[in-house]
Design an enzyme around this catalytic site. Structure first.
Site, PDB file in Angstrom:
ATOM      1  N   SER A   1      39.629  28.852  45.599  1.00  0.00           N
ATOM      2  CA  SER A   1      39.175  27.469  45.755  1.00  0.00           C
ATOM      3  C   SER A   1      38.050  27.348  46.780  1.00  0.00           C
ATOM      4  O   SER A   1      37.913  28.173  47.682  1.00  0.00           O
ATOM      5  CB  SER A   1      40.340  26.574  46.194  1.00  0.00           C
ATOM      6  OG  SER A   1      41.421  26.698  45.321  1.00  0.00           O
TER       7      SER A   1
HETATM    8  N1  SAH Z   1      45.335  29.927  46.000  1.00  0.00           N
HETATM    9  C1  SAH Z   1      44.387  30.833  45.391  1.00  0.00           C
HETATM   10  C2  SAH Z   1      43.611  30.194  44.258  1.00  0.00           C
HETATM   11  C3  SAH Z   1      44.345  30.383  43.082  1.00  0.00           C
HETATM   12  S1  SAH Z   1      43.725  29.979  41.489  1.00  0.00           S
HETATM   13  C4  SAH Z   1      43.439  31.450  46.375  1.00  0.00           C
HETATM   14  O1  SAH Z   1      43.450  31.052  47.562  1.00  0.00           O
HETATM   15  O2  SAH Z   1      42.701  32.352  45.991  1.00  0.00           O
HETATM   16  C5  SAH Z   1      45.289  29.625  40.772  1.00  0.00           C
HETATM   17  C6  SAH Z   1      46.229  30.792  40.683  1.00  0.00           C
HETATM   18  O3  SAH Z   1      47.461  30.291  40.178  1.00  0.00           O
HETATM   19  C7  SAH Z   1      45.779  31.883  39.711  1.00  0.00           C
HETATM   20  O4  SAH Z   1      45.772  33.114  40.359  1.00  0.00           O
HETATM   21  C8  SAH Z   1      46.836  31.812  38.612  1.00  0.00           C
HETATM   22  O5  SAH Z   1      47.112  33.065  38.019  1.00  0.00           O
HETATM   23  C9  SAH Z   1      48.031  31.272  39.350  1.00  0.00           C
HETATM   24  N2  SAH Z   1      49.056  30.628  38.523  1.00  0.00           N
HETATM   25  C10 SAH Z   1      48.869  29.815  37.456  1.00  0.00           C
HETATM   26  N3  SAH Z   1      50.052  29.400  36.956  1.00  0.00           N
HETATM   27  C11 SAH Z   1      51.016  29.968  37.744  1.00  0.00           C
HETATM   28  C12 SAH Z   1      52.430  29.931  37.745  1.00  0.00           C
HETATM   29  N4  SAH Z   1      53.132  29.254  36.819  1.00  0.00           N
HETATM   30  N5  SAH Z   1      53.105  30.621  38.689  1.00  0.00           N
HETATM   31  C13 SAH Z   1      52.425  31.349  39.637  1.00  0.00           C
HETATM   32  N6  SAH Z   1      51.080  31.432  39.672  1.00  0.00           N
HETATM   33  C14 SAH Z   1      50.379  30.743  38.759  1.00  0.00           C
END
Ligand code: SAH
Length: 229
Positions: free
Chosen positions: A80
């Site tokens: 993000s």
């Molecule tokens: N917080 C992260 C940004 C993540 S983008 C950072 O600081 O880099 C969103 C993330 O959520 C992705 O890696 C995706 O694979 C994960 N995601 C999506 N659905 C999910 C779920 N049901 N359980 C766990 N992770 C999930």
């Protein structure tokens, strides 16, 4: 004499940690991208100043690590924008003696920012490759207060519940009921809710006894919340 001074100087130069190359950039983006947009929570600002964001992006994007935007981290996912990470961190009113659950570890950056402030951070990632790489990265950077799990975050992490705060970093079409259940009385959850890549809003959920209050805070665009098998 000259040689001694010269080699001492070299030694001093060599001792300056590599970090410092981006330390000034971090100070600048905290002012320009974050404080100027109204974030005032001091621990949040300090955490963004401290966490080496350039170590959370793919090698070819290091020079863009402090840009005012999200960046791709592979597997169709993104790290993000710094402002959004700060916004979500401030929204849960983070305190040291707390337990926080993050859903969507991704690169591990948001988890690291939380870990600079909060004693116990739990984070769940559904994509195995991202889980492995972020776990290693957080470990290498010395974040001993972060526990990672490879699972569908829809179900939360019952073993360590209840949590003072929950931070969801993928957009869900509705708020997963198990997450509400695992929130402490008086706890706060921040979650983007809406359709994939369209009309999403960051929602703040506050739990007080049986009562749940929701407040829509900010229009956002997050990658979709996925579901496991
Ligand atoms: N917080 C992260 C940004 C993540 S983008 C950072 O600081 O880099 C969103 C993330 O959520 C992705 O890696 C995706 O694979 C994960 N995601 C999506 N659905 C999910 C779920 N049901 N359980 C766990 N992770 C999930």
């Amino acid at each position: 004499m000259t040689i001694v001074i010269f080699s001492t100087l070299l030694l001093v130069i060599n001792c300056v940690p590599q970090e410092d190359k981006y330390g000034k950039t971090r100070d600048e983006i905290v002012t320009e991208q974050i404080e100027n947009r109204g974030i005032t929570n001091q621990p949040t600002l300090d955490a963004i100043r401290k966490v080496p964001r350039h170590k959370f992006v793919p090698p070819d994007l290091i020079e863009n690590a402090y840009d005012d935007r999200p960046l791709p981290i592979g597997y169709g996912q993104t790290i993000s924008q710094p402002y959004i990470v700060a916004y979500m961190t401030e929204a849960i009113d983070p305190k040291p003696v707390q337990k926080v659950l993050e859903i969507g570890t991704g690169s591990g950056y948001q988890a690291a920012v939380l870990a600079e402030i909060i004693d116990s951070v739990f984070t769940i990632e559904i994509i195995t490759e991202l889980y492995s790489s972020s776990q290693k990265r957080l470990n290498d950077l010395g974040y001993k207060n972060v526990l990672c799990k490879n699972a569908d975050g829809y179900y939360g992490w019952e073993k360590y519940a209840p949590f003072d705060a929950i931070v969801v970093t993928a957009a869900a079409e509705y708020i997963p009921p198990p997450l509400i259940k695992q929130l402490k009385d008086g706890g706060k959850m921040i979650i983007p809710v809406g359709s994939p890549f369209l009309n999403q809003a960051l929602i703040l959920i506050e739990k007080s006894g049986e009562a749940i209050t929701t407040t829509s805070l900010l229009p956002v665009r997050f990658v979709p919340f996925r579901r496991g098998d």
